[in-house]
Write a protein that holds these residues in place. Structure first.
Motif, PDB file in Angstrom:
ATOM      1  N   LEU A 117     -23.284 -17.057   1.828  1.00  0.00           N
ATOM      2  CA  LEU A 117     -24.010 -18.405   1.406  1.00  0.00           C
ATOM      3  C   LEU A 117     -25.329 -18.018   1.671  1.00  0.00           C
ATOM      4  CD1 LEU A 117     -22.312 -21.261   3.507  1.00  0.00           C
ATOM      5  CD2 LEU A 117     -22.788 -21.198   1.147  1.00  0.00           C
ATOM      6  N   LEU A 118     -25.933 -17.207   2.565  1.00  0.00           N
ATOM      7  CA  LEU A 118     -27.491 -17.017   2.684  1.00  0.00           C
ATOM      8  C   LEU A 118     -27.962 -15.970   1.672  1.00  0.00           C
ATOM      9  CD1 LEU A 118     -27.313 -16.902   6.410  1.00  0.00           C
ATOM     10  CD2 LEU A 118     -28.566 -18.540   4.930  1.00  0.00           C
ATOM     11  N   ILE A 119     -27.299 -15.007   1.250  1.00  0.00           N
ATOM     12  CA  ILE A 119     -27.573 -14.050   0.183  1.00  0.00           C
ATOM     13  C   ILE A 119     -27.460 -14.774  -1.107  1.00  0.00           C
ATOM     14  CG2 ILE A 119     -26.648 -12.038  -1.067  1.00  0.00           C
ATOM     15  CD1 ILE A 119     -25.910 -10.775   1.616  1.00  0.00           C
ATOM     16  N   GLY A 120     -26.534 -15.679  -1.262  1.00  0.00           N
ATOM     17  CA  GLY A 120     -26.788 -16.617  -2.501  1.00  0.00           C
ATOM     18  C   GLY A 120     -27.854 -17.292  -2.510  1.00  0.00           C
ATOM     19  N   PHE A 121     -28.175 -17.984  -1.226  1.00  0.00           N
ATOM     20  CA  PHE A 121     -29.626 -18.634  -1.009  1.00  0.00           C
ATOM     21  C   PHE A 121     -30.782 -17.954  -1.565  1.00  0.00           C
ATOM     22  CE2 PHE A 121     -33.121 -20.258   1.378  1.00  0.00           C
ATOM     23  CZ  PHE A 121     -33.232 -21.538   0.978  1.00  0.00           C
ATOM     24  N   ASN A 122     -30.624 -16.629  -0.910  1.00  0.00           N
ATOM     25  CA  ASN A 122     -31.840 -15.925  -1.317  1.00  0.00           C
ATOM     26  C   ASN A 122     -31.924 -15.456  -2.764  1.00  0.00           C
ATOM     27  OD1 ASN A 122     -32.754 -15.864   1.338  1.00  0.00           O
ATOM     28  ND2 ASN A 122     -31.565 -14.009   1.830  1.00  0.00           N
ATOM     29  N   GLU A 123     -30.989 -15.336  -3.321  1.00  0.00           N
ATOM     30  CA  GLU A 123     -30.800 -14.930  -4.896  1.00  0.00           C
ATOM     31  C   GLU A 123     -31.267 -15.973  -5.729  1.00  0.00           C
ATOM     32  OE1 GLU A 123     -30.098 -11.766  -6.079  1.00  0.00           O
ATOM     33  OE2 GLU A 123     -30.555 -11.107  -4.017  1.00  0.00           O
ATOM     34  N   LEU A 124     -30.805 -17.102  -5.209  1.00  0.00           N
ATOM     35  CA  LEU A 124     -31.174 -18.385  -6.075  1.00  0.00           C
ATOM     36  C   LEU A 124     -32.743 -18.608  -5.973  1.00  0.00           C
ATOM     37  CD1 LEU A 124     -28.332 -20.931  -5.403  1.00  0.00           C
ATOM     38  CD2 LEU A 124     -28.805 -19.868  -7.674  1.00  0.00           C
ATOM     39  N   LEU A 125     -33.195 -18.342  -4.791  1.00  0.00           N
ATOM     40  CA  LEU A 125     -34.606 -18.453  -4.659  1.00  0.00           C
ATOM     41  C   LEU A 125     -35.638 -17.627  -5.607  1.00  0.00           C
ATOM     42  CD1 LEU A 125     -37.221 -20.087  -3.061  1.00  0.00           C
ATOM     43  CD2 LEU A 125     -36.684 -18.231  -1.361  1.00  0.00           C
ATOM     44  N   LYS A 126     -34.932 -16.046  -5.162  1.00  0.00           N
ATOM     45  CA  LYS A 126     -35.580 -15.269  -6.384  1.00  0.00           C
ATOM     46  C   LYS A 126     -35.231 -15.760  -7.732  1.00  0.00           C
ATOM     47  CE  LYS A 126     -35.067 -11.056  -3.647  1.00  0.00           C
ATOM     48  NZ  LYS A 126     -34.225  -9.704  -3.569  1.00  0.00           N
ATOM     49  N   LEU A 127     -34.538 -16.165  -8.233  1.00  0.00           N
ATOM     50  CA  LEU A 127     -34.214 -16.387  -9.564  1.00  0.00           C
ATOM     51  C   LEU A 127     -35.226 -17.732  -9.937  1.00  0.00           C
ATOM     52  CD1 LEU A 127     -32.706 -16.502 -12.322  1.00  0.00           C
ATOM     53  CD2 LEU A 127     -31.025 -18.008 -11.378  1.00  0.00           C
ATOM     54  N   ALA A 128     -35.192 -18.690  -9.266  1.00  0.00           N
ATOM     55  CA  ALA A 128     -36.445 -19.755  -9.255  1.00  0.00           C
ATOM     56  C   ALA A 128     -37.754 -19.114  -9.448  1.00  0.00           C
ATOM     57  CB  ALA A 128     -36.093 -20.797  -8.274  1.00  0.00           C
ATOM     58  N   THR A 129     -38.085 -18.243  -8.546  1.00  0.00           N
ATOM     59  CA  THR A 129     -39.357 -17.821  -8.358  1.00  0.00           C
ATOM     60  C   THR A 129     -39.713 -16.764  -9.517  1.00  0.00           C
ATOM     61  OG1 THR A 129     -38.614 -16.059  -7.012  1.00  0.00           O
ATOM     62  CG2 THR A 129     -39.913 -17.903  -5.975  1.00  0.00           C
ATOM     63  N   VAL A 130     -38.566 -16.148 -10.272  1.00  0.00           N
ATOM     64  CA  VAL A 130     -38.780 -15.278 -11.341  1.00  0.00           C
ATOM     65  C   VAL A 130     -39.179 -16.155 -12.568  1.00  0.00           C
ATOM     66  CG1 VAL A 130     -37.504 -13.829 -13.066  1.00  0.00           C
ATOM     67  CG2 VAL A 130     -37.550 -13.481 -10.714  1.00  0.00           C
ATOM     68  N   VAL A 131     -38.359 -17.548 -12.793  1.00  0.00           N
ATOM     69  CA  VAL A 131     -38.569 -18.264 -13.666  1.00  0.00           C
ATOM     70  C   VAL A 131     -39.899 -19.069 -13.574  1.00  0.00           C
ATOM     71  CG1 VAL A 131     -37.698 -20.564 -14.799  1.00  0.00           C
ATOM     72  CG2 VAL A 131     -36.047 -18.902 -14.051  1.00  0.00           C
ATOM     73  N   LEU A 132     -40.408 -19.562 -12.440  1.00  0.00           N
ATOM     74  CA  LEU A 132     -41.693 -19.983 -12.296  1.00  0.00           C
ATOM     75  C   LEU A 132     -42.815 -19.261 -12.161  1.00  0.00           C
ATOM     76  CD1 LEU A 132     -40.530 -22.628  -9.349  1.00  0.00           C
ATOM     77  CD2 LEU A 132     -40.922 -23.251 -11.885  1.00  0.00           C
ATOM     78  N   MET A 133     -42.558 -18.040 -11.655  1.00  0.00           N
ATOM     79  CA  MET A 133     -43.815 -17.027 -11.415  1.00  0.00           C
ATOM     80  C   MET A 133     -43.376 -15.545 -11.934  1.00  0.00           C
ATOM     81  SD  MET A 133     -44.996 -18.269  -7.562  1.00  0.00           S
ATOM     82  CE  MET A 133     -43.228 -18.430  -7.024  1.00  0.00           C
ATOM     83  N   PRO A 134     -43.767 -15.077 -12.952  1.00  0.00           N
ATOM     84  CA  PRO A 134     -43.066 -13.807 -13.650  1.00  0.00           C
ATOM     85  C   PRO A 134     -44.009 -12.844 -12.836  1.00  0.00           C
ATOM     86  CG  PRO A 134     -43.643 -15.425 -15.339  1.00  0.00           C
ATOM     87  CD  PRO A 134     -44.315 -16.056 -14.151  1.00  0.00           C
ATOM     88  N   ALA A 135     -45.054 -13.141 -12.086  1.00  0.00           N
ATOM     89  CA  ALA A 135     -45.844 -12.113 -11.370  1.00  0.00           C
ATOM     90  C   ALA A 135     -45.063 -11.542 -10.192  1.00  0.00           C
ATOM     91  CB  ALA A 135     -47.205 -12.476 -10.898  1.00  0.00           C
ATOM     92  N   GLY A 136     -44.151 -12.639  -9.746  1.00  0.00           N
ATOM     93  CA  GLY A 136     -43.316 -12.176  -8.210  1.00  0.00           C
ATOM     94  C   GLY A 136     -43.413 -13.533  -7.167  1.00  0.00           C
ATOM     95  N   GLU A 137     -42.446 -13.135  -6.316  1.00  0.00           N
ATOM     96  CA  GLU A 137     -42.175 -13.988  -5.375  1.00  0.00           C
ATOM     97  C   GLU A 137     -43.604 -14.014  -4.451  1.00  0.00           C
ATOM     98  OE1 GLU A 137     -39.055 -15.017  -1.837  1.00  0.00           O
ATOM     99  OE2 GLU A 137     -39.055 -13.038  -2.783  1.00  0.00           O
TER     100      GLU A 137
END
Length: 568
Positions: free
Chosen positions: A40-60
């Motif tokens: 669950l928590l690794i999935g949470f982190n991966e979804l957060l990374k995906l969202a930040t990649v979409v919103l901020m191409p420069a990085g998290e």
């Protein structure tokens, strides 16, 4: 037949887990909790990374790469989305966070609702992706604890196991968040479970190990912050560290007071506080984008001696000190552990600059002061010194930091905890919400064992009260109890007495001894039937008596019989 055999084996597992020392079974369930919580928590982190990649191409966390208009509308849109998700949830399922977990473990038999876990998962994901000045560790703790609790609830395990399984989930959360398995165990035991014994410790360790293995498989062996070898250049830095620890104690006390004060002033209101938080964060993002997000990039820079001006560090310090308590107090579902690490690291860097310019201390190691600031702020805010010490030891993997870390922890905890009468931010949140609790020794002892471990299975179900001859025949068969099932209650009487049967609300087989004793007190009874709720209906399993519970308690405390009426 195979299905029936599985059902009976699961029933036997529940009986075995009701014992206070069911270590092998709990350890296996701890491993399972670590795996489920880790997923669950690794999935949470991966979804957060995906969202930040979409919103901020420069990085998290690189919100400064966005335009002014984007930085303003991102938190505003996030607050609207968060508000809509909270509104869709029932009012009694809207509580989230670490304080909620502690409350449910202490007062609700360790039962954490799945709906609250889902709300925490998606609202925290939205808050972090939207740039709110909150952390992800608090939501991770809720998600991990709920995963363990839900596993126990789905298997209908005894209530005395739910707290341990939730603790396994908490250790999983910290282990995944920082890649620090030992810190996860200590955090679960010191902050959440608050019970040190072998039966709780071993399963929690097993869960943390599994979670750490999963984290290292996906993200590598490095902890959350890569810290170079750090050492103290001179003894004069001890004086600087002492002054910094005093300041951090004051900052931690102010942080707690501000957060709980804003939460109290909100008085349960939802729409306006959440929307206000979005607008405040949006305006801040326009003028100070570095204050958006968790701030892990700034922490890493400070630990690697990147140079920042004193004015910039002071802006970051006081900005974070105001924003994080304000956001969480207004109802944004994020954590405070990450921001406290940020505040501590910035404070340490500020004092390293002041020590150089004002005190004339040569060759000050800025990374060392930033690290000590992190551990001091974490310990003072949580009032969990051992958690902070173990965390810094695992992050640095350098035993030379132990003594300086202990030095600043002592000072900061005394200032924040004793001089300002704080019990840690999570306890203070419960206190201002009117949910303060101090479990008695009776509660602590009896909550660790289930009724199934003491119940008598020597009973007979009857429709009519037996005559004297039938009663003698039952005694000859060693039948101790007579049960007369009713639509709601169960009539119960003993074969050793001649009294009329008494109506009794049965206790479920998952209940703890404390719950059974409490129910006996409320019904003024000395015995209760124990039932198991299954798909086919209610099945009677046995009888639990007041005398059995009292004898168990006295045996555990090694008390003489003369203490019975005084203690129970």
């Amino acid at each position: 037949m195979p299905a029936q055999r599985r059902r009976f084996s699961l029933h036997n597992l529940r009986i075995q887990l009701s014992e206070a020392d069911a270590l092998p079974h709990l350890t296996f369930l701890g491993l399972l909790t670590g795996f489920l919580g880790g997923c669950l928590l690794i999935g949470f982190n991966e979804l957060l990374k995906l969202a930040t990649v979409v919103l901020m191409p420069a990085g998290e966390d690189r919100f400064e790469s966005l335009s002014d208009i984007q930085r303003f509308f991102l938190p505003v849109a996030g607050s609207l989305l968060i508000l809509s998700m909270i509104t869709l949830c029932r009012p009694n399922r809207r509580s989230v966070g670490v304080a909620h977990v502690i409350q449910r473990l202490a007062l609700n038999r360790g039962r954490l609702p799945a709906s609250s876990m889902a709300l925490q998962f998606f609202t925290a994901l939205t808050a972090l992706a939207s740039g709110f000045s909150v952390g992800r560790e608090g939501p991770a703790v809720h998600i991990g604890a709920a995963a363990g609790s839900q596993l126990g609830q789905k298997l209908k395990l005894p209530d005395n196991t739910l707290t341990t399984l939730a603790g396994c989930g908490v250790a999983t959360a910290i282990s995944v968040s920082f890649n620090t398995p030992l810190a996860g165990v200590v955090f679960a035991m010191e902050v959440i479970v608050r019970r040190y014994n072998l039966v709780s410790f071993i399963p929690v360790m097993a869960a943390s190990v599994i979670a750490s293995l999963m984290t290292q498989y996906f993200y590598g062996f490095e902890p959350a912050f890569v810290i170079p070898p750090i050492h103290m250049n001179s003894m004069a830095e001890f004086l600087l560290a002492a002054l910094m620890a005093v300041a951090i104690g004051l900052l931690a006390a102010s942080f707690i007071k501000l957060q709980t004060g804003i939460a109290t002033a909100r008085k349960g209101r939802l729409a306006m506080p959440v929307l206000s938080a979005g607008f405040i964060m949006g305006i801040t993002g326009v003028f100070a984008p570095d204050l958006m997000g968790m701030g892990y990039d700034t922490i890493s820079d400070l630990l690697n001696e990147s140079s920042y001006t004193l004015s910039f560090l002071l802006l970051m310090l006081f900005g974070k000190m105001l924003l994080t308590p304000m956001m969480t107090g207004l109802g944004i579902p994020g954590g405070i552990i990450g921001p406290t690490l940020f505040i501590g690291a910035v404070t340490g860097s500020v004092f390293s600059i002041l020590g150089d310019t004002m005190l004339g201390i040569p060759n000050i190691n800025g990374s060392f002061q930033a690290l000590l600031g992190m551990v001091a702020m974490m310990a003072a805010t949580l009032q969990a010194p051992l958690v902070a010490l173990v965390t810094v030891l695992e992050l640095t993997r350098n035993p030379n930091v132990i003594m300086p870390a202990m030095f600043v922890i002592v000072i900061a905890c005394l200032i924040s905890g004793r001089f300002f009468n704080n019990r840690g931010i999570f306890d203070q949140q419960l206190i201002v919400g009117g949910l303060s609790f101090d479990p008695s020794p009776l509660h602590q002892t009896l909550s660790q064992t289930g009724v199934a471990s003491l119940m008598s299975s020597s009973f007979a179900r009857c429709r009519l009260i037996p005559n004297p001859e039938e009663m003698q025949r039952l005694k000859y068969k060693n039948i101790e109890w007579l049960l007369y099932p009713d639509s709601n209650d169960i009539l119960i009487s003993s074969t050793h007495t001649t009294i009329e049967p008494e109506a009794s609300r049965p206790v479920q087989i998952q209940a703890t001894l404390y719950e059974a004793l409490d129910q006996m007190n409320r019904q003024s009874l000395d015995a209760l039937p124990v039932v198991s709720l299954e798909k086919s209906g209610r099945r009677i399993c046995g009888v639990i008596t007041r005398r059995d519970v009292e004898s168990y308690y006295l045996d555990k405390l090694h008390l003489p019989d003369s203490e019975l009426e005084k203690r129970v």
